[in-house]
Design a protein around this motif. Structure first.
Motif, PDB file in Angstrom:
ATOM      1  N   ALA A   1      17.873  45.300  42.191  1.00 16.59           N
ATOM      2  CA  ALA A   1      17.596  45.721  43.572  1.00 16.59           C
ATOM      3  C   ALA A   1      16.107  45.860  43.869  1.00 16.59           C
ATOM      4  CB  ALA A   1      18.313  47.033  43.901  1.00 16.59           C
ATOM      5  N   ASN A   2      15.254  45.412  42.972  1.00 15.46           N
ATOM      6  CA  ASN A   2      13.810  45.453  43.197  1.00 15.46           C
ATOM      7  C   ASN A   2      13.272  44.035  43.393  1.00 15.46           C
ATOM      8  OD1 ASN A   2      13.483  48.307  42.828  1.00 15.46           O
ATOM      9  ND2 ASN A   2      13.746  47.977  40.630  1.00 15.46           N
ATOM     10  N   ILE A   3      12.471  43.857  44.437  1.00 19.19           N
ATOM     11  CA  ILE A   3      11.850  42.554  44.684  1.00 19.19           C
ATOM     12  C   ILE A   3      10.528  42.518  43.931  1.00 19.19           C
ATOM     13  CG2 ILE A   3      10.901  41.016  46.427  1.00 19.19           C
ATOM     14  CD1 ILE A   3      12.871  42.199  48.411  1.00 19.19           C
ATOM     15  N   ASN A   4      10.444  41.644  42.951  1.00 20.59           N
ATOM     16  CA  ASN A   4       9.261  41.584  42.088  1.00 20.59           C
ATOM     17  C   ASN A   4       8.063  40.948  42.766  1.00 20.59           C
ATOM     18  OD1 ASN A   4      10.829  42.679  39.989  1.00 20.59           O
ATOM     19  ND2 ASN A   4      11.551  40.643  39.391  1.00 20.59           N
ATOM     20  N   GLU A   5       8.311  40.009  43.664  1.00 24.05           N
ATOM     21  CA  GLU A   5       7.204  39.307  44.321  1.00 24.05           C
ATOM     22  C   GLU A   5       7.617  38.919  45.733  1.00 24.05           C
ATOM     23  OE1 GLU A   5       4.429  35.278  43.720  1.00 24.05           O
ATOM     24  OE2 GLU A   5       5.953  35.819  42.245  1.00 24.05           O
ATOM     25  N   LYS A   6       6.818  39.326  46.720  1.00 21.31           N
ATOM     26  CA  LYS A   6       7.098  38.953  48.102  1.00 21.31           C
ATOM     27  C   LYS A   6       6.811  37.463  48.314  1.00 21.31           C
ATOM     28  CE  LYS A   6       5.957  41.535  51.485  1.00 21.31           C
ATOM     29  NZ  LYS A   6       5.161  42.305  52.473  1.00 21.31           N
ATOM     30  N   LYS A   7       7.359  36.938  49.402  1.00 20.76           N
ATOM     31  CA  LYS A   7       7.153  35.545  49.730  1.00 20.76           C
ATOM     32  C   LYS A   7       6.642  35.410  51.157  1.00 20.76           C
ATOM     33  CE  LYS A   7      10.684  33.332  46.812  1.00 20.76           C
ATOM     34  NZ  LYS A   7      11.910  32.491  46.834  1.00 20.76           N
ATOM     35  N   ILE A   8       5.824  34.413  51.372  1.00 20.11           N
ATOM     36  CA  ILE A   8       5.450  34.046  52.737  1.00 20.11           C
ATOM     37  C   ILE A   8       5.916  32.630  53.060  1.00 20.11           C
ATOM     38  CG2 ILE A   8       3.483  35.604  52.824  1.00 20.11           C
ATOM     39  CD1 ILE A   8       1.678  33.183  52.359  1.00 20.11           C
ATOM     40  N   TYR A   9       6.445  31.943  52.068  1.00 18.59           N
ATOM     41  CA  TYR A   9       7.053  30.632  52.228  1.00 18.59           C
ATOM     42  C   TYR A   9       8.375  30.639  51.446  1.00 18.59           C
ATOM     43  CZ  TYR A   9       2.302  29.304  53.635  1.00 18.59           C
ATOM     44  OH  TYR A   9       1.087  29.237  54.263  1.00 18.59           O
ATOM     45  N   PRO A  10       9.166  29.599  51.525  1.00 12.15           N
ATOM     46  CA  PRO A  10      10.379  29.549  50.715  1.00 12.15           C
ATOM     47  C   PRO A  10      10.115  29.444  49.210  1.00 12.15           C
ATOM     48  CG  PRO A  10      10.614  28.135  52.633  1.00 12.15           C
ATOM     49  CD  PRO A  10       9.173  28.558  52.579  1.00 12.15           C
ATOM     50  N   TRP A  11       8.878  29.292  48.833  1.00 13.32           N
ATOM     51  CA  TRP A  11       8.511  29.256  47.415  1.00 13.32           C
ATOM     52  C   TRP A  11       7.578  30.435  47.119  1.00 13.32           C
ATOM     53  CZ3 TRP A  11       7.325  25.390  50.961  1.00 13.32           C
ATOM     54  CH2 TRP A  11       6.017  25.397  51.464  1.00 13.32           C
ATOM     55  N   ASN A  12       7.308  30.695  45.847  1.00 12.88           N
ATOM     56  CA  ASN A  12       6.435  31.797  45.448  1.00 12.88           C
ATOM     57  C   ASN A  12       4.961  31.429  45.617  1.00 12.88           C
ATOM     58  OD1 ASN A  12       8.428  33.689  44.623  1.00 12.88           O
ATOM     59  ND2 ASN A  12       8.713  32.562  42.718  1.00 12.88           N
ATOM     60  N   GLY A  13       4.140  32.449  45.756  1.00 16.90           N
ATOM     61  CA  GLY A  13       2.699  32.231  45.819  1.00 16.90           C
ATOM     62  C   GLY A  13       2.174  32.132  47.232  1.00 16.90           C
ATOM     63  N   LEU A  14       0.856  32.171  47.345  1.00 18.72           N
ATOM     64  CA  LEU A  14       0.188  32.107  48.636  1.00 18.72           C
ATOM     65  C   LEU A  14      -0.184  30.686  49.036  1.00 18.72           C
ATOM     66  CD1 LEU A  14      -2.279  35.129  48.229  1.00 18.72           C
ATOM     67  CD2 LEU A  14      -0.019  35.115  49.301  1.00 18.72           C
ATOM     68  N   GLY A  15      -0.106  29.749  48.107  1.00 15.17           N
ATOM     69  CA  GLY A  15      -0.549  28.392  48.374  1.00 15.17           C
ATOM     70  C   GLY A  15       0.541  27.482  48.882  1.00 15.17           C
ATOM     71  N   ILE A  16       0.140  26.261  49.188  1.00 10.81           N
ATOM     72  CA  ILE A  16       1.080  25.258  49.706  1.00 10.81           C
ATOM     73  C   ILE A  16       1.180  24.064  48.763  1.00 10.81           C
ATOM     74  CG2 ILE A  16       0.803  25.885  52.131  1.00 10.81           C
ATOM     75  CD1 ILE A  16      -1.273  23.658  52.367  1.00 10.81           C
ATOM     76  N   THR A  17       0.592  24.206  47.560  1.00  8.21           N
ATOM     77  CA  THR A  17       0.665  23.128  46.577  1.00  8.21           C
ATOM     78  C   THR A  17       1.336  23.619  45.307  1.00  8.21           C
ATOM     79  OG1 THR A  17      -1.536  23.676  45.731  1.00  8.21           O
ATOM     80  CG2 THR A  17      -1.401  21.988  47.451  1.00  8.21           C
ATOM     81  N   SER A  18       1.872  22.700  44.539  1.00  8.03           N
ATOM     82  CA  SER A  18       2.612  23.042  43.330  1.00  8.03           C
ATOM     83  C   SER A  18       1.663  23.457  42.202  1.00  8.03           C
ATOM     84  CB  SER A  18       3.441  21.834  42.872  1.00  8.03           C
ATOM     85  OG  SER A  18       4.031  22.085  41.623  1.00  8.03           O
TER      86      SER A  18
END
Length: 528
Positions: free
Chosen positions: A293-310
């Motif tokens: 029930a704990n979210i380890n990392e928030k998201k701002i896109y459907p993927w993890n991280g702040l970037g838009i590249t792999s």
């Protein structure tokens, strides 16, 4: 919401299932815990119960386990982007549901058009029905852009077969959902032999073709789920359930068969557009970031991280979605294309999110059910928030209970007569409660009109939300919380859609390995 006549239990299908449930409570079979009567026995009145129902997604869908999340919670976290105009935050819970793994493609839409053409061949309503279902390919035309090849080829050429359909309005998308529901249910029933299989219906007369004037494939009769469940389409294949009612087989010769009922669990729920809350929840895919029930990392896109590249070694630096990096940068430099698409791409492009959904950011924006209001979520419900309810009932004959069907074989709908169950006398007299407001789309947010009749705001009760960002958008619109609107009868070259379906029963999708309470079964009642 259509009125549904609820039943207490679910009935068993087939002779094999019935044979395992006979004998009443004292013999260990299925029985009533409250009366002691055995289920699925003709001599006990023929009341049927299905105990072994197993749910599952319809074709194209995957399971989305619901839960609590902060709707709009990711909007303000985009570095360097001002999302204040689209910023809303509210803790809500979304029930578990099913959602299309991919966007609806051009091939999917051509299948729809083909069905219309072949089913209504020779009928006067064909041309209008077919024309209304055609996407607007002229959405590709721009005054200062050479896009004519897309106008002529994008929908039908096989080069774009697995690309998302565009030029489809909200109204067309919802109509496709209705059509898809009936086709899937008919396919399942005929494949299982509950209805006459397609191969037998297509046999020439005299070679084993089943003679049944009420089957969905006969001229003038089109399969519709509501009409079938109401007994207006009668078609029983060899695997149809046995009718255990006392009047079904009074002579006792052979086996009387019946149509499937809702209680049998064979009929899928309707395909529909996802709600805005469902879409945003599914796009975030927080299930991959949650532990105890704990979210380890928030998201701002459907993927993890702040970037838009792999960040992965094998794909390092590759763009994670199909979008526009700059005002004129649609795909990067020749020899090193960034997202590898100048317009749309295949519906299975890039990596799916943690729910297994493709292109929940970029490629095309997607229609959702909701009517748009800027401050929708200030007054919405905490469970399954949604704005756009327009309650309606199927139009029935009060004496025969026959559902009235339109030229497409679908039920004719009318505004809901009441907000509560009517009395029998009211139902027979077609009583309408004038105090009941059927259309709740503008609930607590009425439109205001100028003296000349024009609206004060740019949006109204036909303004629909779309989300997700597209090939023609910059990165800020890839955020799942971003929301825009367009009139429900309009379309563009960068809006498509995917379907969803309600999940019935327990919300937990996978129980294996998770702690569970163990409940004891009821003790059989024995007559002393």
């Amino acid at each position: 919401m259509n009125r549904i006549y609820l039943h207490v239990v679910i009935s068993l299908l087939g002779v094999g299932a019935l044979s395992s449930c006979g004998g009443g409570g004292s013999k260990g079979g299925a029985y009533s815990e409250k009366t002691g009567y055995a289920y699925n026995q003709r001599e006990n009145g023929g009341f049927e119960v299905k105990k072994n129902f197993k749910r599952g997604p319809g074709p194209g869908l995957i399971e989305i386990e619901g839960g609590e999340f902060i709707m709009g919670g990711s909007a303000t976290d985009i570095p360097g982007q001002d999302m204040s105009a689209y910023n809303y935050k509210r803790q809500v819970t979304v029930s578990s549901f099913y959602m299309d793994e991919t966007e609806v493609s051009n091939t999917d839409w051509l299948e729809y058009l083909h069905w219309i053409k072949t089913t209504f061949r020779g009928k006067p309503e064909l041309r209008e029905y077919y024309y209304e279902a055609l996407p607007d390919t002229l959405v590709w035309r721009k005054p200062l852009s050479y896009n004519e090849p897309y106008v002529n080829n994008y929908l039908r050429h096989p080069a774009y077969g697995d690309y998302p359909v565009v030029g489809v309005s909200w109204l067309q998308a919802t109509d496709y959902c209705v059509w898809r529901t009936d086709r899937v249910n008919e396919f399942i029933l005929r494949e299982k032999g509950i209805m006459t299989p397609f191969k037998d219906l297509n046999k020439p007369a005299g070679k084993g073709a089943k003679s049944n004037a009420n089957t969905g494939a006969q001229p003038g009769i089109i399969y519709n789920t509501d009409a079938y469940l109401n007994g207006q389409i009668k078609d029983t294949g060899k695997n149809a359930p046995v009718d255990l009612s006392a009047t079904a087989n009074p002579n006792g010769k052979g086996k009387a068969l019946r149509n499937v009922r809702l209680e049998d669990g064979e009929i899928y729920q309707p395909y529909r557009l996802p709600t805005e809350a469902e879409w945003e929840y599914a796009a975030l895919g927080l299930i991959g970031n949650t532990q105890y029930a704990n979210i380890n990392e928030k998201k701002i896109y459907p993927w993890n991280g702040l970037g838009i590249t792999s960040p992965k070694k094998s794909t390092r630096g590759m763009i994670l979605a199909n979008f526009k990096r700059g005002k004129g940068d649609y795909m990067g430099v020749g020899g090193s294309l960034n997202d590898k698409g100048s317009i749309t791409q295949s519906v299975r492009s890039f990596t799916p999110n943690d729910f297994g959904l493709y292109n929940m950011a970029g490629n095309v924006s997607e229609w959702v059910q909701d009517v748009y209001r800027l401050n929708t979520f200030e007054a919405t419900e905490g469970l399954n928030p949604f704005r756009g309810n327009e309650y309606a009932d199927k139009e029935r004959d009060p004496q025969s209970n026959v559902i009235k069907l339109d030229g497409k074989g679908r039920p004719v709908m009318k505004p809901a007569a009441s907000g509560v169950k009517q009395t029998w006398a009211q139902l027979q007299s077609q009583y309408v409660d004038s105090t009941y407001k059927a259309d709740q789309r503008g609930f607590k947010d009425e439109e205001k009109n100028l003296p000349n009749g024009e609206l004060v705001t740019l949006y109204n009760n036909k303004s629909r939300v779309y989300k997700g960002g597209s090939w023609n958008d910059q990165a800020m619109w890839l955020n799942p919380a971003a929301r825009r609107f367009l009139q429900e009868d309009e379309s563009t070259a960068d809006i498509g859609f995917r379907c969803a379906m309600t999940m019935l029963g327990a919300p937990e999708v996978k129980s294996a390995g998770k702690p569970q309470f163990r409940n004891k079964p009821a003790k059989p009642f024995k007559v002393k």
